[in-house]
Structure formats: C-alpha cells, structure tokens
Design a protein around this motif. Structure first.
Motif, short mmCIF file in Angstrom:
data_model
loop_
_atom_site.label_atom_id
_atom_site.label_comp_id
_atom_site.label_asym_id
_atom_site.label_seq_id
_atom_site.Cartn_x
_atom_site.Cartn_y
_atom_site.Cartn_z
N THR A 24 35.04 31.64 49.34
CA THR A 24 35.64 32.79 50.03
C THR A 24 34.62 33.46 50.94
O THR A 24 34.91 33.80 52.09
N ALA A 25 33.41 33.64 50.44
CA ALA A 25 32.36 34.27 51.24
C ALA A 25 32.06 33.46 52.50
O ALA A 25 31.93 34.01 53.60
N LEU A 26 31.95 32.15 52.34
CA LEU A 26 31.64 31.30 53.49
C LEU A 26 32.76 31.35 54.51
O LEU A 26 32.51 31.43 55.72
N GLU A 27 34.00 31.29 54.04
CA GLU A 27 35.14 31.33 54.96
C GLU A 27 35.20 32.66 55.70
O GLU A 27 35.53 32.70 56.90
N LEU A 28 34.90 33.75 55.03
CA LEU A 28 34.91 35.05 55.70
C LEU A 28 33.88 35.09 56.83
O LEU A 28 34.16 35.63 57.92
N THR A 29 32.70 34.56 56.59
CA THR A 29 31.70 34.54 57.66
C THR A 29 32.16 33.68 58.83
O THR A 29 31.91 34.01 59.99
#
Length: 368
Positions: A24-29
């Motif tokens: 999720t963190a990677l996709e948000l970035t």
C-alpha cells in the motif's frame, strides 16, 4: 478512497510493515503521495509478521475467479520483479475421494481463465511427469500446476521494504513505532498514540495489522485471529538433495502442506492450514472496554520457538507420513504458530471504515 482522500502532500500513516502495509505504501508513492509513513514494532521484515518466514506458497489455483485473476497477475509480477526470491517448482494438490467442493471449483475457474492445471485421477501417474515426487500417492487423485511454487518470504519483504524506502516512504520502528491506540478527535481518527513519545498525527490512518488488528480496533466477527502450526526439520546436504526435485505439496483433506528443502539451510518446512488455535490475550484499544480475545501478543516476538499443542504436532507428523514419509519422525528443530487474520468467507477486507472517518483498513489475509 475518493470520499476520504487526503491531498498528495498530507500525512498518511500505515500501521503494519507486512505485505499489505508495504505494498500500500509503495502504491501510494507511485500515485504521487509524498508524506507516507509506515509504523511497526520491528524493522521489516518483521520477525513475527504473517508475511515473513523462510517460505510461502505461490499459486493461482483458487475457487473464486476474482482471486484467481489477481493471483495470476501476482505470479507474473513475482517472475518479473522478484525472480531472486521466487522458486517455480510447481504446486501439487492431493485429494482423497475426489477432494472437496473447493477443489472442483478451483479446476472450473482454471479452465475458464486458461487451463494451467494437469489433472490426475490416479495420483501415482504423476511420477511419470515428476520422477522426484515423494510421498504416498496410492488411492489419491491430484492436480499439478507447473506455474506454482514458493517464495522466500523474508527476503522478498526485505526487497519490498527497500523499494518503499527508495520511493520516499518513512519508517518508524521500535517503541516509537509500536502503536498503542488510535488517536480520536470526536469520532474521527486523526493519528496514532505510540508507546514512546508524542502521538503521530495523520490525515489518513491505514490499519494493515492482520491478526494484530483487534489490539487497535474492535472488529468482532469481521476478522478473527488464529494460530496455525508450523514445524521445521533440519536435513543434511545429502538428504536435502534427495528432495530437490519435489514441488510444493498439500493434502487437501488434511490441510497439511510441505515445501522443498530451502537452499543453503536445508530446512524442511511443514504447516497446516485449518481452523487453527485461539489464545486468550487482554487487549485495550483505548476506545472500547478492555477485553480478552484470541490474538498474538503486541509486546513480544510471536515467532520464537514455542510450544504448540500436542495434537497440532501429531497433525503435522501425520501429514509428513503422507507427503515425505522418510523424514516424518525426525525431531523438530523449531515449532511455532503462524498467525492468520481470518474472515468468514476468506475475503480480504480493504476499504474505508464505514463509521470512523480518517480510517482505512487493509486486513483479512485468511492464509491466502
């Protein structure tokens, strides 16, 4: 998330550095968010996270078209982005008396999406295809998917965490990263209280906390935590070499599955996917009354070599006698419980909270 999206520069706090939280963190970035922080008790790969161990099954044989499509996409990504951690050794499902309804549905879905499964009414015929397959196959049916296999979960999570760091995600671990409760203002979540220091404020909080979710939010029957038994047996180089050609194997009727020996360490891992075991742990989320529920501990490492019930050990032994009988009576080098976050239908929970603004939930892995 359209009704609750923060601006791209506002703070997003993700609790949990497992595969749900990190992805999720990677996709948000990638979508342009510039202020993303992941909090966890441990630096990823977290030692007792459900995403972390020496191995996890990689397959796309599911009885639901949605998850099967998702898994097929994931297998392509594994091969393209995580080739050093993915071992495409094949996946075998063994069935007594035809197996469960789920087995039938799985084969139907596979046929509709593009057949990859090889079916064997007589499992012994697989030895013509896989000469190195161990185990007792007489009287069983089976299917084999050559596209399945296993992944080194710990090293792949390490790569994912590194990708997050390179993308600008911040990490907070240790006592500062140990979330003790959600920070509310009226009925809205505005951040997190932590074990050390001032609260961490965020415009959006995402709980990717798996079996630990009840420590922070009362979710009732939407998701429950169960401990699944896992056993490890140390093999010698020569013993491990005998099993190098084996696929990942599972007896669907018993729920016991076994992996090929891990390269270099030569550890034979066996586990059981079933109802699991409950514990009695006191949790206090600071919002609802304190209660006792089944969940892993927050303030200790749940992955240490530990006691598991005698019937769980015997269940693992019974499965080994079918799948890898030569090593079924070997002493355990380690035993542990792997924590699942189970949902009633086995579906993921990935959505905004229906009653609490500022809170998003990504949990319910259900051992998938």
């Amino acid at each position: 998330m359209s009704e609750m999206n923060p601006s791209k520069s506002q703070a997003v706090a993700i609790v949990g550095a497992g595969v749900f939280g990190l992805s999720t963190a990677l996709e948000l970035t990638r979508r342009g968010y510039t202020n993303v922080t992941v909090l966890d008790r441990y630096l990823p790969p977290a030692v007792d996270g459900s995403s972390v161990d020496i191995s996890r099954i990689i397959r796309f044989d599911y009885g639901d078209p949605f998850y099967s499509k998702m898994a097929r996409e994931a297998v392509q990504a594994w091969a393209a982005e995580y080739p050093d951690h993915y071992h495409q050794v094949g996946f075998v499902m063994l069935n007594e008396k035809g197996g469960f309804e789920y087995t039938t549905k799985t084969k139907e879905v596979d046929a509709k999406l593009g057949k990859t499964i090889e079916e064997y009414a007589d499992a012994t015929q697989m030895r013509l295809r896989l000469p190195g397959i161990p185990g007792k196959l007489d009287g069983l049916s089976a299917y084999y998917n050559p596209k399945g296999g296993w992944a080194d979960a710990e090293s792949s999570i390490a790569q994912l965490a590194s990708s997050c760091s390179h993308a600008g995600v911040s990490f907070v671990t240790g006592r500062r990263g140990t979330v003790t409760s959600l920070l509310y203002h009226d009925s809205k979540v505005e951040g997190l209280k932590v074990a050390e220091g001032a609260p961490i404020r965020a415009s959006l909080v995402i709980l990717a906390t798996g079996a630990w979710t009840e420590h922070l939010l009362q979710v009732g029957h939407a998701s429950s935590a169960s401990g699944q038994p896992v056993g490890f047996i140390q093999l010698t180089d020569s013993e491990a070499e005998q099993l190098r050609g084996m696929p990942v194997m599972i007896n669907s009727n018993k729920g016991v599955f076994v992996f090929p020996p891990t390269p270099r360490s030569n550890i034979l891992k066996v586990a059981r996917h079933g109802w699991g075991y409950g514990t009695k742990v006191r949790v206090d989320d600071g919002h609802a009354p304190a209660r006792f529920i089944s969940c892993p501990h927050r303030d200790r490492n749940n992955a240490r070599n530990s006691y598991i019930p005698e019937d769980a050990q015997e269940g693992l032994r019974d499965g080994l006698r079918d799948l890898v009988p030569e090593f079924a009576e070997r002493p355990w080098s380690r035993l542990r419980l792997c924590w699942y976050s189970d949902t009633p239908e086995g579906d993921f929970i990935v959505d905004k909270h229906p009653q609490i603004p500022g809170l998003f939930i990504a949990t319910g892995g259900s051992g998938q």
